[in-house]
Scaffold this motif. Structure first.
Motif, PDB file in Angstrom:
ATOM      1  N   GLN A   1      -2.664  -2.352  12.637  1.00 14.69           N
ATOM      2  CA  GLN A   1      -1.976  -1.499  11.670  1.00 14.69           C
ATOM      3  C   GLN A   1      -2.544  -1.653  10.253  1.00 14.69           C
ATOM      4  O   GLN A   1      -2.470  -0.729   9.451  1.00 14.69           O
ATOM      5  CB  GLN A   1      -0.477  -1.834  11.675  1.00 14.69           C
ATOM      6  CG  GLN A   1       0.356  -0.904  10.838  1.00 14.69           C
ATOM      7  CD  GLN A   1       1.834  -1.256  10.877  1.00 14.69           C
ATOM      8  OE1 GLN A   1       2.216  -2.372  11.214  1.00 14.69           O
ATOM      9  NE2 GLN A   1       2.668  -0.294  10.531  1.00 14.69           N
ATOM     10  N   ILE A   2      -3.137  -2.806   9.944  1.00 17.54           N
ATOM     11  CA  ILE A   2      -3.621  -3.051   8.582  1.00 17.54           C
ATOM     12  C   ILE A   2      -5.140  -3.188   8.482  1.00 17.54           C
ATOM     13  O   ILE A   2      -5.685  -3.171   7.387  1.00 17.54           O
ATOM     14  CB  ILE A   2      -2.970  -4.309   7.976  1.00 17.54           C
ATOM     15  CG1 ILE A   2      -3.275  -5.545   8.818  1.00 17.54           C
ATOM     16  CG2 ILE A   2      -1.475  -4.109   7.791  1.00 17.54           C
ATOM     17  CD1 ILE A   2      -2.861  -6.852   8.187  1.00 17.54           C
ATOM     18  N   ASP A   3      -5.828  -3.327   9.589  1.00 16.43           N
ATOM     19  CA  ASP A   3      -7.277  -3.564   9.582  1.00 16.43           C
ATOM     20  C   ASP A   3      -8.019  -2.473   8.810  1.00 16.43           C
ATOM     21  O   ASP A   3      -7.907  -1.287   9.112  1.00 16.43           O
ATOM     22  CB  ASP A   3      -7.793  -3.639  11.017  1.00 16.43           C
ATOM     23  CG  ASP A   3      -9.253  -4.061  11.092  1.00 16.43           C
ATOM     24  OD1 ASP A   3      -9.728  -4.713  10.145  1.00 16.43           O
ATOM     25  OD2 ASP A   3      -9.907  -3.740  12.098  1.00 16.43           O
TER      26      ASP A   3
ATOM     27  N   ALA B   1       3.637  -5.804   8.390  1.00 19.59           N
ATOM     28  CA  ALA B   1       2.825  -5.105   9.396  1.00 19.59           C
ATOM     29  C   ALA B   1       3.241  -5.578  10.778  1.00 19.59           C
ATOM     30  O   ALA B   1       3.602  -6.743  10.970  1.00 19.59           O
ATOM     31  CB  ALA B   1       1.346  -5.394   9.177  1.00 19.59           C
TER      32      ALA B   1
ATOM     33  N   GLU C   1       1.189   3.789   2.010  1.00 18.64           N
ATOM     34  CA  GLU C   1       1.785   4.257   3.263  1.00 18.64           C
ATOM     35  C   GLU C   1       2.776   3.261   3.863  1.00 18.64           C
ATOM     36  O   GLU C   1       3.869   3.638   4.272  1.00 18.64           O
ATOM     37  CB  GLU C   1       0.676   4.544   4.278  1.00 18.64           C
ATOM     38  CG  GLU C   1       1.169   5.261   5.521  1.00 18.64           C
ATOM     39  CD  GLU C   1       0.018   5.637   6.431  1.00 18.64           C
ATOM     40  OE1 GLU C   1       0.132   5.384   7.633  1.00 18.64           O
ATOM     41  OE2 GLU C   1      -0.981   6.168   5.930  1.00 18.64           O
TER      42      GLU C   1
ATOM     43  N   ARG D   1      -7.480  -1.391   5.839  1.00 18.57           N
ATOM     44  CA  ARG D   1      -6.657  -0.648   4.872  1.00 18.57           C
ATOM     45  C   ARG D   1      -6.877  -1.159   3.457  1.00 18.57           C
ATOM     46  O   ARG D   1      -7.093  -2.343   3.235  1.00 18.57           O
ATOM     47  CB  ARG D   1      -5.176  -0.781   5.212  1.00 18.57           C
ATOM     48  CG  ARG D   1      -4.772  -0.070   6.484  1.00 18.57           C
ATOM     49  CD  ARG D   1      -3.272  -0.099   6.634  1.00 18.57           C
ATOM     50  NE  ARG D   1      -2.643   0.788   5.664  1.00 18.57           N
ATOM     51  CZ  ARG D   1      -2.403   2.079   5.865  1.00 18.57           C
ATOM     52  NH1 ARG D   1      -2.746   2.631   6.998  1.00 18.57           N
ATOM     53  NH2 ARG D   1      -1.824   2.806   4.941  1.00 18.57           N
ATOM     54  N   ASP D   2      -6.757  -0.252   2.515  1.00 19.58           N
ATOM     55  CA  ASP D   2      -6.729  -0.628   1.108  1.00 19.58           C
ATOM     56  C   ASP D   2      -5.310  -1.085   0.781  1.00 19.58           C
ATOM     57  O   ASP D   2      -4.332  -0.493   1.250  1.00 19.58           O
ATOM     58  CB  ASP D   2      -7.078   0.564   0.218  1.00 19.58           C
ATOM     59  CG  ASP D   2      -8.524   1.011   0.394  1.00 19.58           C
ATOM     60  OD1 ASP D   2      -9.368   0.158   0.735  1.00 19.58           O
ATOM     61  OD2 ASP D   2      -8.803   2.206   0.181  1.00 19.58           O
ATOM     62  N   ALA D   3      -5.205  -2.131  -0.011  1.00 21.40           N
ATOM     63  CA  ALA D   3      -3.895  -2.635  -0.426  1.00 21.40           C
ATOM     64  C   ALA D   3      -4.019  -3.148  -1.854  1.00 21.40           C
ATOM     65  O   ALA D   3      -5.110  -3.445  -2.334  1.00 21.40           O
ATOM     66  CB  ALA D   3      -3.434  -3.752   0.504  1.00 21.40           C
TER      67      ALA D   3
ATOM     68  N   VAL E   1      -9.403  -4.817   0.315  1.00 24.39           N
ATOM     69  CA  VAL E   1      -9.510  -4.212   1.632  1.00 24.39           C
ATOM     70  C   VAL E   1      -9.121  -5.291   2.640  1.00 24.39           C
ATOM     71  O   VAL E   1      -9.743  -6.355   2.678  1.00 24.39           O
ATOM     72  CB  VAL E   1     -10.946  -3.709   1.909  1.00 24.39           C
ATOM     73  CG1 VAL E   1     -11.041  -3.128   3.318  1.00 24.39           C
ATOM     74  CG2 VAL E   1     -11.354  -2.682   0.868  1.00 24.39           C
TER      75      VAL E   1
ATOM     76  N   ASP F   1       0.855  -1.185   0.000  1.00 21.76           N
ATOM     77  CA  ASP F   1       0.000   0.000   0.000  1.00 21.76           C
ATOM     78  C   ASP F   1       0.891   1.235   0.000  1.00 21.76           C
ATOM     79  O   ASP F   1       2.107   1.143   0.193  1.00 21.76           O
ATOM     80  CB  ASP F   1      -1.011  -0.035   1.150  1.00 21.76           C
ATOM     81  CG  ASP F   1      -0.488   0.490   2.466  1.00 21.76           C
ATOM     82  OD1 ASP F   1       0.750   0.576   2.660  1.00 21.76           O
ATOM     83  OD2 ASP F   1      -1.297   0.834   3.333  1.00 21.76           O
TER      84      ASP F   1
END
Length: 156
Positions: free
Chosen positions: A124-126, A119, A87, A128-130, A151, A85
């Motif tokens: 930290q990833i819940d 991660a 970020e 999130r778009d990837a 997602v 992703d």
């Protein structure tokens, strides 16, 4: 060069390679092999489409995915999958040679476990778009790939 900088360089090279492969495969020739990423549910394959959840096991930070190909030959192939992703950068990377199982419709598929080691924890990833990209090279050197935005979602 420190370990962190070295890892970042390797990740950038890998992601550049994956992106170059994706661009090369955008020509849309109907004879091109098809690669799909998704889930094997009961006896049916369900491909992941843009915006779909990618189910992640919270305690292990893993995603069990099925890579399915049509139009590729041979019993085995080299598979590379990466998830990233904007970020966090690289969230996962997986590369292996695997045997494929034939499907009733002439396709081939294999299930793999993608470890999201980029991660620190699930929080930290819940949500999130990837971007998930998998590429396959069969025994004859035929290349196919699939890139899809997902997602990251807690597996149920």
């Amino acid at each position: 060069m420190g370990a962190s900088a070295s890892r970042s360089s390797v990740v950038l090279i890998v992601l550049s390679s994956l992106a170059a492969g994706a661009c090369a495969g955008d020509e849309g020739d109907p004879a091109d092999p098809t690669v799909e990423v998704g889930y094997q549910q009961a006896e049916a394959f369900a491909p992941i489409e843009a915006g779909d959840p990618c189910w992640v096991s919270e305690p292990n930070l893993t995603a069990d995915l099925t890579v399915r190909t049509v139009g590729m030959s041979g019993e085995a192939g080299t598979i590379t999958c990466a998830m990233f992703d904007d970020e966090l950068g690289s969230i996962a990377y997986w590369h292996s040679q695997r045997l494929f199982a034939e499907t009733d419709d002439g396709g081939r598929q294999v299930t793999l476990r993608l470890v999201l080691d980029g991660a620190d924890d699930f929080a930290q990833i819940d949500g999130r778009d990837a971007t998930l990209q998998c590429e396959v090279i069969d025994e004859g050197g035929v290349f196919g790939d699939r890139m899809v935005d997902v997602v990251l979602t807690r597996a149920q």
